[in-house]
Design a protein around this motif. Structure first.
Motif, PDB file in Angstrom:
ATOM      1  N   SER A   1       0.849  -1.189   0.000  1.00  0.00           N
ATOM      2  CA  SER A   1       0.000   0.000   0.000  1.00  0.00           C
ATOM      3  C   SER A   1       0.884   1.238   0.000  1.00  0.00           C
ATOM      4  CB  SER A   1      -0.910   0.019   1.224  1.00  0.00           C
ATOM      5  OG  SER A   1      -1.653   1.226   1.294  1.00  0.00           O
ATOM      6  N   THR A   2       0.574   2.191  -0.860  1.00  0.00           N
ATOM      7  CA  THR A   2       1.341   3.423  -0.905  1.00  0.00           C
ATOM      8  C   THR A   2       1.061   4.254   0.340  1.00  0.00           C
ATOM      9  OG1 THR A   2       1.256   3.465  -3.316  1.00  0.00           O
ATOM     10  CG2 THR A   2       1.833   5.521  -2.213  1.00  0.00           C
ATOM     11  N   SER A   3       2.121   4.690   0.985  1.00  0.00           N
ATOM     12  CA  SER A   3       1.976   5.459   2.223  1.00  0.00           C
ATOM     13  C   SER A   3       1.601   6.904   1.932  1.00  0.00           C
ATOM     14  CB  SER A   3       3.292   5.423   3.001  1.00  0.00           C
ATOM     15  OG  SER A   3       3.232   6.256   4.136  1.00  0.00           O
ATOM     16  N   TYR A   4       0.792   7.475   2.819  1.00  0.00           N
ATOM     17  CA  TYR A   4       0.608   8.919   2.809  1.00  0.00           C
ATOM     18  C   TYR A   4       1.950   9.565   3.140  1.00  0.00           C
ATOM     19  CZ  TYR A   4      -4.535   8.765   2.827  1.00  0.00           C
ATOM     20  OH  TYR A   4      -5.853   8.583   2.500  1.00  0.00           O
ATOM     21  N   VAL A   5       2.209  10.700   2.513  1.00  0.00           N
ATOM     22  CA  VAL A   5       3.435  11.446   2.788  1.00  0.00           C
ATOM     23  C   VAL A   5       3.108  12.931   2.837  1.00  0.00           C
ATOM     24  CG1 VAL A   5       5.824  11.908   2.125  1.00  0.00           C
ATOM     25  CG2 VAL A   5       4.760   9.733   1.493  1.00  0.00           C
ATOM     26  N   THR A   6       3.647  13.595   3.828  1.00  0.00           N
ATOM     27  CA  THR A   6       3.511  15.040   3.976  1.00  0.00           C
ATOM     28  C   THR A   6       4.861  15.685   3.697  1.00  0.00           C
ATOM     29  OG1 THR A   6       1.931  14.657   5.766  1.00  0.00           O
ATOM     30  CG2 THR A   6       2.820  16.891   5.542  1.00  0.00           C
ATOM     31  N   ASN A   7       4.861  16.784   2.976  1.00  0.00           N
ATOM     32  CA  ASN A   7       6.084  17.557   2.780  1.00  0.00           C
ATOM     33  C   ASN A   7       6.205  18.543   3.938  1.00  0.00           C
ATOM     34  OD1 ASN A   7       8.067  19.458   1.972  1.00  0.00           O
ATOM     35  ND2 ASN A   7       7.698  18.972  -0.172  1.00  0.00           N
TER      36      ASN A   7
END
Length: 337
Positions: A245-251
């Protein structure tokens, strides 16, 4: 070699040795110790009622006004890395506690202290090697760790929270614990109304993990979660390529989840080898396929460092940006609640 570089090198070397075939069968199942007593101040790495490294400020921030508008429940990452005979650490290991206090509590938990009381429990953390196998022993080790974190949170909730807004934050193993805590106590539960934000840093955040908690889409959104895992641009580790599953990522330079590359000019300051020194404009940041990519950071001595994995610096590279975002979300929360 600079202390910061030594720490990064140790992490990379240890990880490499474990992945290259080092056995973990010598570690038995977790000892059936009793859950630590969280009414005992010694079983907390950080508490508002004792002086601890989470109270520290880099010298340049000494004049910054501090208050206690909210609480932060911070779950520290893995510091149990030495050769041991048990899967889980003891909370009574004084050397390990000192290591924890003057690494993650000083360099990570302190990023949250401007407007908050910091609560950070000691817990029977799983040994680093537990991350490199999936079997009954490793699952039991992480369950033991979560049992402690959960117990500490219940003591905090019943005795110290008093309906105060709060932030849940962690790094690495601490974020693995934070996800379970958020799922059990906040996701679609009444307690979600008290959540300013969750910072799940250094650990994947599967896009189907939470049912009701949303990912943060900007710098002021509240009641949401954000997180990232930092690597050199154009590098994705093999273990991440295997994730289903593709992880959520925050910049952490613009607090968005889009793939826009944000230049290093937006990086307001990193805290690296010298806690008292803030190094500005160290790195850019860009969200890419489940991770956060950065170009080689610029700091004294960085020319000699060629690692592709900045996991240990997930927080430190963005220390000031994180600190300011915590303040921004607190202000936003208090305006709407």
């Amino acid at each position: 070699m600079f202390p910061f570089l030594r720490l990064l090198t140790l992490c990379v070397l240890l990880t490499s040795s474990l992945l290259s075939g080092a056995t973990i069968s010598k570690y038995p199942f977790p000892k059936k110790d009793t859950v630590p007593d969280y009414f005992n101040l010694n079983n907390w790495a950080a508490l508002p009622w004792k002086k601890d490294p989470s109270d520290s400020l880099p010298r340049a921030l000494k004049k910054q006004l501090q208050d206690t508008l909210i609480d932060v429940f911070f779950i520290h990452p893995t510091t149990y890395t030495d050769a041991k005979t048990n899967w889980n650490a003891s909370v009574n290991d004084s050397l390990l506690n000192h290591k924890t206090d003057y690494s993650t509590i000083l360099y990570q938990a302190s990023a949250f202290n401007q407007h908050a009381r910091i609560f950070s429990p000691r817990y029977r953390q799983a040994h680093l090697s537990a991350f490199f196998a999936d079997n009954d022993s490793t699952r039991a080790a992480f369950d033991t760790a979560y049992t402690d974190v959960r117990s500490a949170f219940l003591v905090y909730l019943k005795n110290y929270n008093h309906s105060r807004p709060l932030i849940i934050a962690g790094h690495s193993q601490g974020s693995k614990m934070a996800e379970r805590l958020l799922k059990e106590f906040f996701d679609g539960k009444p307690l979600q109304q008290l959540l300013v934000a969750a910072y799940i840093i250094g650990w994947p955040i599967p896009q189907n993990y939470f049912d009701f908690l949303p990912v943060c889409r900007d710098a002021q959104q509240t009641g949401c979660f954000c997180g990232w895992r930092t690597f050199r641009k154009n590098y994705i580790p093999p273990y991440i390529q295997l994730e289903t599953s593709t992880s959520y990522v925050t910049n952490p330079l613009n607090w968005m989840t889009t793939s826009l590359q944000v230049g290093r000019g937006m990086n307001k300051g990193s805290v690296l080898k010298d806690f008292n020194k803030i190094v500005t404009h160290t790195t850019d940041a860009q969200v890419h396929e489940g991770v956060l990519w950065v170009n080689r950071p610029k700091f004294p001595g960085s020319v000699f460092y060629n690692t592709l994995n900045y996991h240990i610096a997930d927080i430190n590279l963005f220390y000031i940006n994180l600190r300011e975002n915590v303040q921004e979300r607190i202000v936003s929360y208090l305006k709407t609640h």
